[in-house]
Design an enzyme around this catalytic site. Structure first.
Site, PDB file in Angstrom:
ATOM      1  N   ARG A 122      -8.975   3.660  -7.746  1.00 53.81           N
ATOM      2  CA  ARG A 122      -8.376   3.736  -5.980  1.00 53.81           C
ATOM      3  C   ARG A 122      -9.670   3.160  -5.336  1.00 53.81           C
ATOM      4  NH1 ARG A 122      -4.818   1.506  -7.199  1.00 53.81           N
ATOM      5  NH2 ARG A 122      -3.981   1.290  -5.215  1.00 53.81           N
ATOM      6  N   GLU A 153       1.060  -1.360  -0.312  1.00 54.61           N
ATOM      7  CA  GLU A 153       0.044  -0.218  -0.169  1.00 54.61           C
ATOM      8  C   GLU A 153       0.524   1.382  -0.256  1.00 54.61           C
ATOM      9  OE1 GLU A 153      -3.121  -0.139  -0.459  1.00 54.61           O
ATOM     10  OE2 GLU A 153      -3.997  -1.674   0.351  1.00 54.61           O
ATOM     11  N   ASN A 206       1.354   3.466  -3.377  1.00 56.95           N
ATOM     12  CA  ASN A 206       0.988   5.190  -2.683  1.00 56.95           C
ATOM     13  C   ASN A 206       2.016   6.218  -3.692  1.00 56.95           C
ATOM     14  OD1 ASN A 206      -1.584   4.368  -2.247  1.00 56.95           O
ATOM     15  ND2 ASN A 206      -0.966   5.503   0.076  1.00 56.95           N
TER      16      ASN A 206
HETATM   17  N1  LIG Z   1       3.099   9.278  -1.034  1.00 59.19           N
HETATM   18  C1  LIG Z   1       1.759  10.079  -0.906  1.00 59.19           C
HETATM   19  N2  LIG Z   1       2.110  11.199  -1.351  1.00 59.19           N
HETATM   20  C2  LIG Z   1       0.795  11.957  -2.204  1.00 59.19           C
HETATM   21  N3  LIG Z   1      -0.322  11.852  -1.919  1.00 59.19           N
HETATM   22  C3  LIG Z   1      -0.107  10.703  -0.832  1.00 59.19           C
HETATM   23  C4  LIG Z   1       0.715   9.549  -0.974  1.00 59.19           C
HETATM   24  N4  LIG Z   1       0.197   8.752  -0.030  1.00 59.19           N
HETATM   25  C5  LIG Z   1      -1.339   8.932   0.304  1.00 59.19           C
HETATM   26  N5  LIG Z   1      -1.326   9.818  -0.689  1.00 59.19           N
HETATM   27  C6  LIG Z   1      -3.131  10.714  -0.823  1.00 59.19           C
HETATM   28  O1  LIG Z   1      -3.973  10.325   0.057  1.00 59.19           O
HETATM   29  C7  LIG Z   1      -5.301   9.733  -0.529  1.00 59.19           C
HETATM   30  C8  LIG Z   1      -5.368   8.315  -0.040  1.00 59.19           C
HETATM   31  O2  LIG Z   1      -4.358   7.076   0.257  1.00 59.19           O
HETATM   32  P1  LIG Z   1      -4.824   5.704   0.413  1.00 59.19           P
HETATM   33  O3  LIG Z   1      -5.900   6.149   1.116  1.00 59.19           O
HETATM   34  O4  LIG Z   1      -3.971   4.711   0.047  1.00 59.19           O
HETATM   35  O5  LIG Z   1      -6.136   5.271  -1.056  1.00 59.19           O
HETATM   36  P2  LIG Z   1      -5.735   5.829  -2.763  1.00 59.19           P
HETATM   37  O6  LIG Z   1      -4.161   5.507  -2.499  1.00 59.19           O
HETATM   38  O7  LIG Z   1      -6.489   4.470  -2.555  1.00 59.19           O
HETATM   39  O8  LIG Z   1      -6.160   7.113  -3.167  1.00 59.19           O
HETATM   40  C9  LIG Z   1      -4.593   8.952  -1.312  1.00 59.19           C
HETATM   41  O9  LIG Z   1      -5.767   9.499  -2.988  1.00 59.19           O
HETATM   42  C10 LIG Z   1      -3.613  10.621  -1.667  1.00 59.19           C
HETATM   43  O10 LIG Z   1      -4.691  11.961  -2.633  1.00 59.19           O
HETATM   44 MG   LIG Z   2      -3.058   4.073  -1.513  1.00 58.14          MG
END
Ligand SMILES: Nc1ncnc2c1ncn2[C@@H]1O[C@H](COP(=O)(O)OP(=O)(O)O)[C@@H](O)[C@H]1O
Ligand SMILES: [Mg+2]
Lengths: 147, 110
Positions: free
Chosen positions: A108, A48, A52
């Site tokens: 996502r 995960e 990301n």
């Molecule tokens: N490493 C990262 N850099 C920038 N934004 C991030 C990062 N990790 C997460 N995010 C932000 O947090 C949100 C939620 O992440 P997550 O719970 O993994 O859901 P998803 O990846 O399905 O969108 C993402 O949609 C993104 O906007």
């Molecule tokens: Mg994610």
């Protein structure tokens, strides 16, 4: 005699590296003799966090970004740090809310942080907009035998 | 990862074997959506008994296909998910999509 152990790798933020990243961390964790369930937890949480970095952190980057993974074993605890130098997160609280995603059009589910939370003993997210994000996962493993 | 599509009656069974992450999901999606477009099956069943790893990308995969099938009155189900797949599906609140049944076997397809 007990020694702390660690490793550090950097990878280009390419989706084909997702499986390698989780396999590397789970192979490192194997020295703590984890259960099959714990290995599954570690793989899911790492997957995960690394995904990301690939999907979100460098989404608007013209060049392929870098993902840095550090894992450390101290006593019976595994600390995993996954770091990118991407866009950062403006509102961490909102980002960590289950079902929140900034990329619904890419299918996502908004459950990455929820999976990390349920698979780890502790999840810490620090981020600076424009500079990048660091996710620290803490997993306690009850060693069956102390080396 | 491999995905095998079996057509039977007015449904499609997608037997997914191996690891479902963001990278693999893209390929699975392409293969399934091609079949959905041609056959508009009333039921799409994901056979996840052979899934050895799944993260939340698998949830995006299921929900995305649910959106497509529902757009023409169809539905999706997840058959015999392996423990790791079941865990993520349950965490996502989708356990109502889970069905149990006989293992899919291509040779028995009509
Ligand atoms: N490493 C990262 N850099 C920038 N934004 C991030 C990062 N990790 C997460 N995010 C932000 O947090 C949100 C939620 O992440 P997550 O719970 O993994 O859901 P998803 O990846 O399905 O969108 C993402 O949609 C993104 O906007
Ligand atoms: Mg994610």
């Amino acid at each position: 005699m007990k020694h702390d152990n660690y490793f550090k790798i950097t990878l280009p933020a390419l989706s084909r590296n997702e499986s390698f990243a989780r396999a590397a961390v789970s192979a490192f964790a194997a020295q703590l003799d984890p259960t099959v369930d714990k290995i599954g937890d570690i793989k899911a949480a790492v997957s995960e966090a690394v995904t990301n970095c690939i999907v979100h952190a460098y989404a608007d980057s013209p060049v392929v970004g870098v993902v840095e993974i550090t894992a450390k074993i101290k006593d019976d605890t595994l600390y995993i740090k996954i770091r990118d130098k991407g866009c950062g997160i403006d509102d961490i609280k909102q980002a960590m809310t289950p079902l929140f995603t900034s990329k619904p059009e890419e299918e996502r589910a908004g459950l990455g942080f929820a999976v990390m939370e349920s698979c780890c003993d502790k999840l810490k997210v620090t981020s600076t907009p424009g500079k990048g994000t660091t996710v620290t996962l803490t997993v306690r493993l009850d060693k069956k035998e102390l080396a | 990862m491999s995905v095998e599509l079996i057509s039977r009656d007015n449904g499609i069974v997608a037997v997914i074997t191996g690891e479902i992450d963001h990278h693999a999901a893209a390929q699975i999606r392409t293969e399934i959506d091609f079949a959905l477009e041609r056959q508009t099956p009333s039921l799409l069943i994901f056979d996840m008994s052979g899934v050895t790893f799944m993260d939340s990308s698998g949830i995006g995969l299921i929900l995305g296909r649910q959106r497509i099938t529902e757009s023409y009155g169809g539905a999706v189900a997840v058959k015999n998910p392996s423990p790791c797949a079941r865990r993520i599906i349950t965490l996502a609140g989708l356990s109502t999509l889970i069905i149990e049944g006989k293992k899919e076997n291509k040779n028995e397809a009509r």
